[in-house]
Write a protein that holds these residues in place. Structure first.
Motif, mmCIF file in Angstrom:
data_model
loop_
_atom_site.group_PDB
_atom_site.id
_atom_site.type_symbol
_atom_site.label_atom_id
_atom_site.label_comp_id
_atom_site.label_asym_id
_atom_site.label_seq_id
_atom_site.Cartn_x
_atom_site.Cartn_y
_atom_site.Cartn_z
ATOM 1 N N VAL A 129 0.956 -1.199 -0.304
ATOM 2 C CA VAL A 129 0.053 -0.281 0.386
ATOM 3 C C VAL A 129 0.570 1.746 0.000
ATOM 4 O O VAL A 129 0.607 1.702 -0.916
ATOM 5 C CB VAL A 129 -0.910 -0.049 1.417
ATOM 6 N N ALA A 130 1.899 0.869 0.290
ATOM 7 C CA ALA A 130 2.654 2.612 0.988
ATOM 8 C C ALA A 130 3.250 2.956 -0.855
ATOM 9 O O ALA A 130 3.668 3.496 -0.922
ATOM 10 C CB ALA A 130 4.134 2.035 1.311
ATOM 11 N N GLN A 131 3.256 1.529 -1.763
ATOM 12 C CA GLN A 131 3.976 2.338 -2.903
ATOM 13 C C GLN A 131 2.915 1.799 -4.453
ATOM 14 O O GLN A 131 3.240 2.156 -5.071
ATOM 15 C CB GLN A 131 4.832 0.773 -3.231
ATOM 16 N N ASN A 132 1.552 1.824 -4.010
ATOM 17 C CA ASN A 132 0.144 1.613 -4.678
ATOM 18 C C ASN A 132 -0.659 2.559 -4.100
ATOM 19 O O ASN A 132 -1.549 2.834 -3.100
ATOM 20 C CB ASN A 132 -0.080 -0.060 -4.535
ATOM 21 N N LYS A 133 -0.372 3.703 -5.009
ATOM 22 C CA LYS A 133 -1.833 4.902 -4.244
ATOM 23 C C LYS A 133 -2.695 4.505 -4.184
ATOM 24 O O LYS A 133 -3.988 4.725 -3.565
ATOM 25 C CB LYS A 133 -1.212 5.489 -5.158
ATOM 26 N N GLU A 134 -3.697 3.757 -5.306
ATOM 27 C CA GLU A 134 -5.115 3.590 -5.724
ATOM 28 C C GLU A 134 -6.122 2.189 -4.027
ATOM 29 O O GLU A 134 -6.895 2.097 -4.533
ATOM 30 C CB GLU A 134 -5.666 3.024 -6.963
ATOM 31 N N MET A 135 -5.060 1.431 -3.855
ATOM 32 C CA MET A 135 -4.877 0.382 -3.326
ATOM 33 C C MET A 135 -5.895 0.531 -1.292
ATOM 34 O O MET A 135 -5.220 1.334 -0.995
ATOM 35 C CB MET A 135 -4.316 -0.837 -2.993
ATOM 36 N N ILE A 136 -6.392 -0.264 -0.986
ATOM 37 C CA ILE A 136 -7.746 -0.044 0.327
ATOM 38 C C ILE A 136 -6.275 -1.756 0.966
ATOM 39 O O ILE A 136 -6.527 -2.816 0.362
ATOM 40 C CB ILE A 136 -7.718 0.125 0.605
ATOM 41 N N GLY A 137 -5.722 -1.597 2.236
ATOM 42 C CA GLY A 137 -5.012 -1.834 2.934
ATOM 43 C C GLY A 137 -6.383 -2.847 3.852
ATOM 44 O O GLY A 137 -6.185 -2.161 4.628
ATOM 45 N N ILE A 138 -6.139 -4.582 4.050
ATOM 46 C CA ILE A 138 -6.986 -4.631 5.375
ATOM 47 C C ILE A 138 -5.734 -5.053 6.386
ATOM 48 O O ILE A 138 -5.004 -6.454 6.150
ATOM 49 C CB ILE A 138 -7.896 -5.812 4.789
ATOM 50 N N ILE A 139 -5.524 -5.079 7.377
ATOM 51 C CA ILE A 139 -4.438 -5.605 8.494
ATOM 52 C C ILE A 139 -4.523 -5.131 9.892
ATOM 53 O O ILE A 139 -6.281 -4.912 10.376
ATOM 54 C CB ILE A 139 -2.882 -4.462 8.417
ATOM 55 N N GLY A 140 -4.146 -6.136 10.890
ATOM 56 C CA GLY A 140 -4.661 -5.616 12.318
ATOM 57 C C GLY A 140 -3.746 -4.445 12.497
ATOM 58 O O GLY A 140 -2.356 -3.760 11.848
#
Length: 303
Positions: A190-201
């Motif tokens: 996500v730090a390298q891709n502007k359009e994506m949403i990441g799901i994490i803890g």
């Protein structure tokens, strides 16, 4: 039966008893506060468990080997008895408990904290708000202008299971929905891709390893609006404690050792004063608020 035969039989029985006793002693070589044990840990909450383990090991003669796995892998390991102690982001289901009962195993389950499933986005995007219903619609294959793609940590992870439970959709092979291998990989992606949403803890944002801090600084945590609600809430400690953030979840330690070993000792530590204070300082929410000592002085020191 002559005397020699009786003597031989007695010797064999004593030998077998001695061997069996030695094996049992070896199998249960750990006690509540001493020895070695392996603990399977949900990958999405590894940082806080590493902190708890470090303190536990400095205070007691114990060595805990942490094995980071996805939720499904941990459950399977518990079921086939490869794992005896596990830390999960949920309790065991009724079916899982029944499966243990058939094996005459009674797991001891101790809740000790609350964390959250969190959405992150590249910092170059100004929008830090997300509607949970939009995520659900996207998972169901609908077009959502505010979401270009979702990135999960692992196809078998607790975050995938959480979103699947909420949406009622089995998350696998949908368009623009991806699974990597870990929370670390999601943050870096996500730090390298502007359009994506990441799901994490959220624990990976609160306590990132040193080599991950640069990537964490390049992402924003999103505030989420629950279904049928009007306000957005960030997964802050206060919002988690007050039940305002919609994707909060309880952390549990599951102990299937069946004896008074390190599983019991570590569970007591996590739920005790010291363990709960570590949770509080980490940014997560302890199951019980640690006590505070107030010292009242009659005089004020000039030092």
């Amino acid at each position: 039966m002559n005397k020699l035969t009786k003597t031989l039989i007695g010797f064999v029985l004593l030998t077998l008893l001695f061997v069996f006793s030695c094996q049992k002693k070896h199998e249960n070589s750990d006690t509540i506060l001493e020895g070695k044990a392996t603990i399977y840990v949900d990958e999405s909450i590894v940082p806080i468990i590493e902190d708890e383990t470090a303190v536990f090991e400095t205070e007691y003669k114990a060595k805990l080997n942490l094995v980071s796995k996805s939720e499904n892998e941990i459950i399977n390991s518990l079921m086939n008895e490869t794992a005896k102690i596990a830390i999960l982001t949920r309790t065991l289901s009724d079916d899982e408990l029944k499966a243990f009962q058939t094996k005459k195993i009674k797991p001891r389950i101790t809740p000790f904290a609350t964390d959250a499933v969190t959405f992150i986005k590249n910092k170059t995007t100004n929008d830090t708000l997300l509607v949970l219903q939009d995520v659900i619609d996207f998972l169901k294959g609908k077009s959502v202008p505010t979401i270009k793609g979702l990135v999960f940590d692992n196809a078998n992870s607790s975050t995938v299971r959480c979103l699947a439970d909420i949406s009622g959709v089995a998350i696998a092979n949908q368009k623009n929905i991806f699974s990597l291998k870990s929370n670390e990989e999601v943050i870096k992606y996500v730090a390298q891709n502007k359009e994506m949403i990441g799901i994490i803890g959220i624990n990976w944002i609160f306590q990132p390893p040193l080599d991950l801090e640069e990537a964490v600084n390049k992402v924003n945590v999103l505030a989420v609006k629950d279904r049928n609600k009007s306000e957005y809430f960030f997964p802050t400690q206060d919002n988690l404690a007050l039940g305002k953030y919609p994707l909060a979840r309880h952390l549990h330690i599951v102990n299937c050792q069946g004896y008074s070993g390190l599983g019991m000792g570590f569970a007591s530590f996590l739920g005790g004063e010291r363990g709960q204070r570590i949770i509080l300082k980490s940014g997560l929410v302890p199951e019980r608020t640690p006590s505070r000592k107030i010292v009242i002085r009659n005089t004020i020191s000039k030092k």
